[in-house]
Scaffold this active site. Structure first.
Site, short mmCIF file in Angstrom:
data_model
loop_
_atom_site.label_atom_id
_atom_site.label_comp_id
_atom_site.label_asym_id
_atom_site.label_seq_id
_atom_site.Cartn_x
_atom_site.Cartn_y
_atom_site.Cartn_z
N HIS A 263 0.82 -1.21 0.00
CA HIS A 263 0.00 0.00 0.00
C HIS A 263 0.86 1.26 0.00
O HIS A 263 0.33 2.38 0.06
CB HIS A 263 -0.92 -0.05 1.23
CG HIS A 263 -2.13 0.80 1.14
ND1 HIS A 263 -2.51 1.68 2.12
CD2 HIS A 263 -3.08 0.91 0.16
CE1 HIS A 263 -3.62 2.30 1.78
NE2 HIS A 263 -3.99 1.84 0.60
N LYS A 265 3.31 4.47 -0.97
CA LYS A 265 3.22 5.46 -2.04
C LYS A 265 4.37 6.45 -1.88
O LYS A 265 4.42 7.21 -0.90
CB LYS A 265 1.89 6.20 -1.98
CG LYS A 265 0.66 5.28 -2.06
CD LYS A 265 -0.53 5.92 -1.41
CE LYS A 265 -1.74 5.01 -1.46
NZ LYS A 265 -1.67 3.93 -0.49
N ASP A 270 16.19 12.09 -8.16
CA ASP A 270 17.61 12.41 -8.02
C ASP A 270 18.12 12.24 -6.59
O ASP A 270 19.15 12.81 -6.22
CB ASP A 270 17.89 13.85 -8.48
CG ASP A 270 17.85 13.98 -10.00
OD1 ASP A 270 17.76 12.94 -10.68
OD2 ASP A 270 17.89 15.12 -10.49
N HIS A 520 -9.77 10.20 1.76
CA HIS A 520 -8.77 9.16 1.53
C HIS A 520 -7.50 9.39 2.33
O HIS A 520 -6.57 8.59 2.30
CB HIS A 520 -8.44 9.10 0.03
CG HIS A 520 -7.72 7.86 -0.39
ND1 HIS A 520 -6.37 7.83 -0.68
CD2 HIS A 520 -8.17 6.59 -0.56
CE1 HIS A 520 -6.02 6.60 -1.01
NE2 HIS A 520 -7.08 5.83 -0.96
N LYS A 522 -4.76 9.80 5.43
CA LYS A 522 -4.40 8.97 6.59
C LYS A 522 -3.43 9.81 7.44
O LYS A 522 -2.23 9.83 7.21
CB LYS A 522 -3.71 7.67 6.17
CG LYS A 522 -4.48 6.90 5.08
CD LYS A 522 -3.83 7.07 3.74
CE LYS A 522 -4.39 6.18 2.67
NZ LYS A 522 -5.78 6.20 2.46
N ASP A 527 -1.11 15.94 20.49
CA ASP A 527 -0.78 17.05 21.41
C ASP A 527 -0.31 18.30 20.68
O ASP A 527 0.47 19.11 21.23
CB ASP A 527 0.29 16.60 22.41
CG ASP A 527 -0.24 15.56 23.39
OD1 ASP A 527 -1.46 15.50 23.57
OD2 ASP A 527 0.58 14.79 23.94
#
Length: 622
Positions: A263, A265, A270, A520, A522, A527
């Site tokens: 999952h 991404k 460079d 979508h 996450k 704090d």
């Protein structure tokens, strides 16, 4: 075919059967069956004429059969019924059954054989990176990081078009290396344009490595195989399906392995700049086309953490689950690359594509990136990711992201903010969140409403825990499904490089998605001091099955920026779920507070289906 029947009162009658077993390529044969006549037969009947001589008695019928023949007597038209049964050893039926069983066993054996993966053979990459080449990205990153050793410069990519522009600019500015790692890559408008940009980079001499999860590359087998033939491009497939079509059948044959996906991404150019977060590659992630929009969050980073992302990419690139494309995909044809360029030109000239690209060109981030003036927040950043052995169920507890993240974040004392499009806390997660709220920690959660979610089954794993969370004092928000449900999200795919048959995989659900806005992202804030951005959902699949990654950022500035959204932006874009005798949904619309007593956007039938699904033992899959 029935040829003749004759019978006499009180005696036996004979049925003559003329059978052609065409499927077995056997010649016509004549068979005789004897039986006592029915009591109502009172005269001799002849239909079609019986043969003059009967066949040998030792000839057996080809198959067991039963039929009922209706005939009429000559005068008066009285209807008589004659039942006859052909009985015997059923040789033909047995042969036919054996053929079918053999065919089924052979087909099953073939599918099992095709679903098996070959022995992994990883040669050296097609080309070594050109480290001697000048890199404007590397020079700009070094200038920006001067005097900030050990720190990372960060720029949040909350806007969908900013996220697309940043990726395209990094690819176009790269002169040495490009490493791309994604779960889903659609062959739609944006997916086609980014693939063409990757090909252009390779033509400039950039060493390109593409690592893609096999469940998320629908319809791209041919173009990925063609890219892999380029001397500057290497493609590897994570946790591959041996059976390419229908790919879903692979889950039946090897579910325990194929149920685990990569999952992650990331895009790194460079070795100087990287983009990590929750977005895959596709129109719904970048606000292109007529489909819905996935509200998401990425972060563009330069500085110390980029080296960690590079090392993590190497770890996944060389792990046992990553197979060279040439071992998995059909043979690549270089002429498919010309097809890719034609598709990209078509997308660029399409009305919707032109509007999208023009909007992207006008974005401030484009000029800021090109001029080196992009505002960055500098902080200590740590990359946290799963051991790639998790894809084979071979990772130990110390190598899992969930445990590392819990240890790194520590115990919240004042505030905890959770943003997760797929929120399935389960009994233990609910207990921990409720305990924090009762201890005085302000716990705020934003997830999808039923109508906004793109995977409706997830709602069945989340809904049963709402009342427990609310009783403990948790603030719970559900994103409203704003948008036009009549929009067709498949248009971009039809005009891109993706296969019209979408013949590879179940990773794409673009054709099933409405025009609604879907959460979508996450993200987690603690704090107002620490912030996590990545691919990790708060659900059992991310904890136990999928490989995940993300940044833990020690930045009060960025943490407060995300945390404040629960008091500013979230109330306008989401329902506030409350418990007043029963659940209710408060909506702020045009400055007025509206209260819904029934779950918005859910029919009575859907309510019953969610309740039924919540009783099934499927939470570990969600």
């Amino acid at each position: 075919m029935l040829r003749g029947i004759d019978g006499t009162m009180g005696g036996s009658f004979r049925v003559w059967i003329f059978v052609r077993a065409g499927c077995l390529h056997r010649p016509p044969r004549l068979y005789q069956v004897c039986h006592e006549p029915p009591a109502f037969i009172t005269r001799k009947m002849r239909i079609g004429g019986a043969p003059e001589t009967a066949p040998d008695d030792d000839v057996a019928p080809v198959w067991r059969m039963e039929w009922r023949l209706w005939a009429r007597t000559a005068p008066g038209g009285t209807k008589l019924a004659l039942e006859a049964f052909a009985r015997g050893s059923a040789v033909g039926m047995i042969v036919r059954k054996k053929v079918l069983v053999t065919a089924a066993l052979a087909g099953g054996a073939y599918l099992l054989f095709r679903s098996r993966l070959p022995k992994r053979q990883c040669d050296e990459d097609a080309a070594a990176p050109r480290t001697d080449r000048k890199s404007s990205l590397a020079e700009a990153a070094l200038r920006a990081a001067r005097g900030r050793e050990g720190q990372t410069g960060l720029h949040l990519l909350a806007d969908a078009q900013d996220a697309f522009a940043a990726r395209m600019l990094l690819i176009k500015q790269a002169t040495r290396t490009l490493d791309l790692q994604y779960y889903i890559w659609h062959g739609d408008h944006t997916g086609t344009l980014i693939l063409e940009a990757v090909l252009d980079a390779a033509e400039r001499g950039v060493r390109v490595r593409l690592l893609l999860d096999d469940n998320g590359i629908p319809g791209l087998d041919a173009v990925l195989a063609a890219l892999d033939t380029h001397p500057m491009i290497s493609v590897r497939i994570f946790n591959s399906f041996g059976l390419r079509f229908p790919k879903a059948l692979g889950f039946v044959l090897d579910f325990s392995r194929l149920n685990r996906r990569m999952h992650n991404k990331s895009l790194t150019a460079d070795g100087a700049a990287t983009i990590v977060g929750g977005r895959n590659i596709g129109d719904e992630y970048f606000g292109s086309g007529n489909g819905g929009l996935f509200e998401d969050l990425d972060v563009l980073a330069v500085g110390a953490v980029v080296g960690e992302v590079e090392q993590d990419f190497e770890r996944y690139w060389s792990c046992g689950s990553s197979y060279p494309a040439r071992q998995i995909l059909p043979k690549g044809r270089p002429r498919t690359l010309a097809k890719l360029r034609r598709a990209a030109r078509h997308v660029s000239r399409d009305d919707a594509g032109q509007r999208f690209l023009e909007d992207v060109r006008r974005l401030p981030i484009v000029g800021q990136l090109l001029d080196g003036d992009l505002p960055l927040e500098w902080a200590e950043v740590r990359l946290i990711s799963d051991d790639p052995a998790k894809g084979l169920d071979e990772a130990d507890g110390a190598g899992l992201l969930a445990g590392q993240l819990a240890k790194a974040i520590g115990q919240p004392h004042r505030k905890l903010g959770l943003i997760s499009g797929y929120f399935v806390p389960g009994p233990e997660g609910t207990r921990q969140l409720a305990a924090l709220a009762r201890a005085g920690v302000e716990v705020s959660i934003l997830t999808n409403s039923f109508k906004a979610g793109d995977v409706k089954l997830v709602h069945a794993g989340y809904a049963p825990f709402r009342k427990t969370l609310l009783r403990a004092g948790v603030r719970l928000f559900e994103l409203k499904a704003d948008g036009d449900p009549r929009k067709d999200s498949r248009i971009g795919t039809r005009r891109g490089i993706g296969s019209r048959l979408r013949g590879t995989g179940t990773g794409s659900t673009a054709a099933l998605r409405s025009g609604a806005t879907t959460l979508h992202a996450k993200t987690m804030t603690v704090d107002d001091e620490r912030l996590f951005i990545g691919s990790f959902n708060l659900d059992p699949r991310s904890w136990q099955l999928n490989c995940e990654m993300g940044f833990l950022i020690e930045s009060p500035v960025l943490a407060r920026k995300v945390s404040r959204s629960f008091d500013t932006g979230v109330p306008r874009m989401a329902y506030r779920v409350r418990l007043q005798d029963d659940l209710c949904w408060q909506e702020l619309r045009d400055g007025n507070l509206q209260v819904h007593r029934h779950e918005p956007g859910m029919t009575q039938l859907e309510r019953g289906m969610v309740a039924a699904a919540a009783c099934l033992p499927i939470r570990w899959l969600l």
